[in-house]
Scaffold this motif. Structure first.
Motif, short mmCIF file in Angstrom:
data_model
loop_
_atom_site.label_atom_id
_atom_site.label_comp_id
_atom_site.label_asym_id
_atom_site.label_seq_id
_atom_site.Cartn_x
_atom_site.Cartn_y
_atom_site.Cartn_z
N LYS A 28 -10.21 -9.02 -0.60
CA LYS A 28 -9.47 -8.46 -1.72
C LYS A 28 -8.39 -9.43 -2.17
O LYS A 28 -7.55 -9.86 -1.38
CB LYS A 28 -8.83 -7.12 -1.34
N GLU A 41 -13.18 -7.97 -4.23
CA GLU A 41 -12.37 -6.94 -4.86
C GLU A 41 -11.18 -7.63 -5.53
O GLU A 41 -10.42 -8.34 -4.87
CB GLU A 41 -11.87 -5.91 -3.84
N VAL A 60 -7.85 -7.24 -8.16
CA VAL A 60 -6.90 -6.34 -8.82
C VAL A 60 -5.81 -7.19 -9.48
O VAL A 60 -5.25 -8.10 -8.85
CB VAL A 60 -6.26 -5.37 -7.82
N PRO A 103 -7.77 -4.55 -20.63
CA PRO A 103 -8.09 -4.09 -19.28
C PRO A 103 -9.47 -3.43 -19.21
O PRO A 103 -10.20 -3.60 -18.23
CB PRO A 103 -6.97 -3.10 -18.96
N GLU A 104 -9.80 -2.69 -20.26
CA GLU A 104 -11.10 -2.01 -20.28
C GLU A 104 -12.25 -3.02 -20.30
O GLU A 104 -13.27 -2.83 -19.61
CB GLU A 104 -11.19 -1.09 -21.50
N TRP A 113 -12.76 -4.61 -16.86
CA TRP A 113 -13.48 -3.75 -15.92
C TRP A 113 -14.96 -3.64 -16.28
O TRP A 113 -15.83 -3.73 -15.42
CB TRP A 113 -12.85 -2.36 -15.87
N LYS A 163 -15.77 -6.06 -13.63
CA LYS A 163 -15.36 -5.16 -12.55
C LYS A 163 -14.05 -5.63 -11.91
O LYS A 163 -13.88 -5.67 -10.69
CB LYS A 163 -16.47 -5.05 -11.49
N LYS A 208 -10.04 -4.71 -11.82
CA LYS A 208 -9.10 -3.65 -12.11
C LYS A 208 -7.78 -4.22 -12.62
O LYS A 208 -7.28 -5.20 -12.07
CB LYS A 208 -8.82 -2.82 -10.85
N LYS A 240 -3.88 -2.90 -13.41
CA LYS A 240 -2.92 -1.81 -13.29
C LYS A 240 -1.64 -2.20 -14.03
O LYS A 240 -0.97 -3.16 -13.65
CB LYS A 240 -2.64 -1.50 -11.82
N GLU A 266 -0.24 -1.77 -2.62
CA GLU A 266 -1.51 -2.46 -2.84
C GLU A 266 -1.69 -3.49 -1.75
O GLU A 266 -0.89 -4.43 -1.61
CB GLU A 266 -1.50 -3.14 -4.20
#
Length: 525
Positions: free
Chosen positions: A2, A27, A29, A63-64, A67, A71, A73, A75, A98
């Protein structure tokens, strides 16, 4: 694995998307400190003058979209209050924590309000965000603004001044610097300053410290006051030291976070990209904070690759910038004179005036080139200003510097020729040839600041040009008349020759050199 990336700009996006391309299972973020995300800040002034009509055009990605396509994320409004390096987690204020395996600090520097009395006035704005630019635009039109004060001599400040000028406002630029665009040498910005002041009637206040603001006036420490309808702060962006302090990361001499060639901080699991990073300058060897969106994308690639086990080190950086203000483009690659002086590096310099294209092309326009190099001929820096042809040449020199080239490499630089774009013997070829002659001692030069009464100064231009802007104490001896007037030129004095573009003076120099004159100089002015 991550990876958490802190930042809301294109640097953060670059790291994240490259990481995804390297590892489909990672992962990823992104923690954005604000609601705004991936805004092209260098284009905010285009929204003000109407060049960009839809603010969504300044969004690199949403952001959309990140994703849906990657993929990844995102925040938003993640106000970080703790970075725990031991347990590897980030605490977000009033929300959540986080965890991370790898952390990347990719935040952007931001423009802040200076600590000046009255700076919080409702007609004083900071040109830092998309939302702020919308407020600036609204205030300008809703209040019928006529006089605008812009604080700063940065690229952002000049771009805003241009935008307000196009909107019909009377604009004043002010800063505590001695010349605009401090990342360039003053002798290169001089022509730009004259154009802004004389032709466009924009007021520039140099070396000016503001003591206070009133509702519609600014007061300077020298006692001068100036009225305005609105003011916009566009001083250089600075970093927030909160993040490195929270993570207890090692800071460098220039205030950035020290990183190695893989962009790792003193914590090997924390990487730094963009404005917050500090690296060694390839020319001066000094460690400096990076201020280059283009270079940050290279850092992003290195970081993502290294996280995925791919080695692509960055040895250091060099300045490479370009900007267009009104009808002038100015570019730089490498070091400035002041940077070389500060680093105690000995150098030589040459100038060249040459057109960007063949002279019979209607849009042919002059360029001024300045080349810095050392005694062995290694290129230390190049600056170019002109209406056209600057970008391609500054980029060509940037590649040369990257590969440790010398002035001879410029002589043989292969520039594609077509009448609209270049001359058969391009400006880069010519300035390289001049530099080589200076380096080997076959050509001497002096600058106009060093003129003394002992110098016999010859202007080799036409009588018409001579009458227009001759230097004090110069005599006019046109190039075509040099050979017929050798008897009036003294052998017992220094002789300096000059013209508009340098080439005529250079020819005259060669004539005199080969007819018995020894103490000869080309004058750069």
């Amino acid at each position: 694995m991550k990876t958490v990336i802190i930042g809301n700009g294109c640097n953060a996006v670059s790291v994240a998307t490259k990481l995804r391309r390297c590892d489909e299972n990672a992962e990823i973020v992104i923690l954005s400190p604000s609601q705004e995300f991936a805004v092209a800040k260098c284009g905010l002034h285009y929204l003000l003058d109407g060049t960009v009509s839809d603010k969504s055009d300044l969004l690199a990605v949403t952001p959309e979209q990140l994703w849906r396509l990657f993929k990844i994320k995102v925040k938003l409004r993640a106000n970080i209050i703790e970075i725990n390096r031991i347990d590897k987690f980030i605490q977000i204020e009033n929300k959540y924590s986080e965890s991370y395996d790898k952390l990347v600090i990719a935040s952007d520097a931001t423009i802040i309000r200076p600590d000046i009395k009255g700076i919080l006035g409702e007609n004083i704005f900071v040109a830092s965000t998309l939302q702020a630019m919308e407020r600036i635009k609204s205030y300008f039109f809703e209040n019928n603004v006529k006089k605008v004060l812009v604080l700063g001599f940065s690229n952002t400040a000049l771009s805003l001044a241009e935008a307000f000028y196009k909107l019909g406002a009377k604009v004043t630029l002010t800063d505590n610097n001695s010349h605009i665009l401090p990342e360039f040498d003053a002798d290169m910005t001089d022509a730009l300053e004259k154009n802004i002041c004389n032709e466009l009637n924009i007021n520039i206040l140099f070396n000016s410290r503001i003591s206070a603001f009133d509702t519609n006036a600014v007061h300077f420490e020298n006692g001068i006051s100036l009225g305005f309808d609105m003011a916009v702060i566009a001083t250089p962006a600075v970093i927030d030291v909160k993040l490195p302090i929270l993570a207890n990361l090692e800071l460098g001499k220039d205030g950035g976070i020290s990183v190695n060639k893989y962009m790792q901080s003193n914590d090997s699991d924390i990487y730094v990209c963009g404005d917050y990073s500090e690296m060694q300058n390839l020319i001066t060897s000094k460690y400096e904070r990076i201020d280059s969106p283009a270079f940050a994308t290279k850092q992003a690639r290195t970081i993502a690759n290294h996280i995925c086990g791919i080695s692509m080190p960055i040895k250091g950086f060099k300045t490479c910038k370009i900007t267009r203000i009104f009808n002038k483009t100015i570019g730089i690659s490498g070091a400035t004179e002041q940077e070389l002086v500060n680093a105690d590096i000995k150098y030589k310099k040459v100038y060249l005036h040459q057109f960007n294209s063949d002279l019979y092309i209607p849009k042919a326009s002059p360029m001024l080139l300045k080349l810095l190099f050392n005694d062995s001929g290694k290129i230390l820096g190049m600056q170019i200003i002109g209406e056209n042809g600057v970008a391609e040449r500054i980029n060509a020199v940037s590649v040369q510097i990257q590969h440790n080239a010398d002035v001879n490499d410029l002589i043989f630089e292969d520039i594609a020729h077509y009448p609209e774009f270049s001359q058969v013997k391009d400006a880069l070829n010519n300035i390289g040839a001049i530099a080589e002659e200076v380096r080997t001692g076959r050509l001497n030069y002096m600058v106009s600041d060093n003129l003394d009464n002992d110098v016999f100064l010859i202007d080799v231009r036409t009588p018409e040009d001579f009458k227009e802007d001759a230097l004090p104490n110069a005599i006019n001896l046109p190039l075509a008349a040099i050979r017929d007037n050798l008897d009036i030129i003294p052998h017992n004095r220094k002789i300096a020759l000059y013209c508009n573009r340098g080439y005529g003076a250079y020819i005259a120099y060669q004539i005199l050199k080969q007819t018995g004159f020894d103490d000869l100089y080309l004058l750069w002015r």
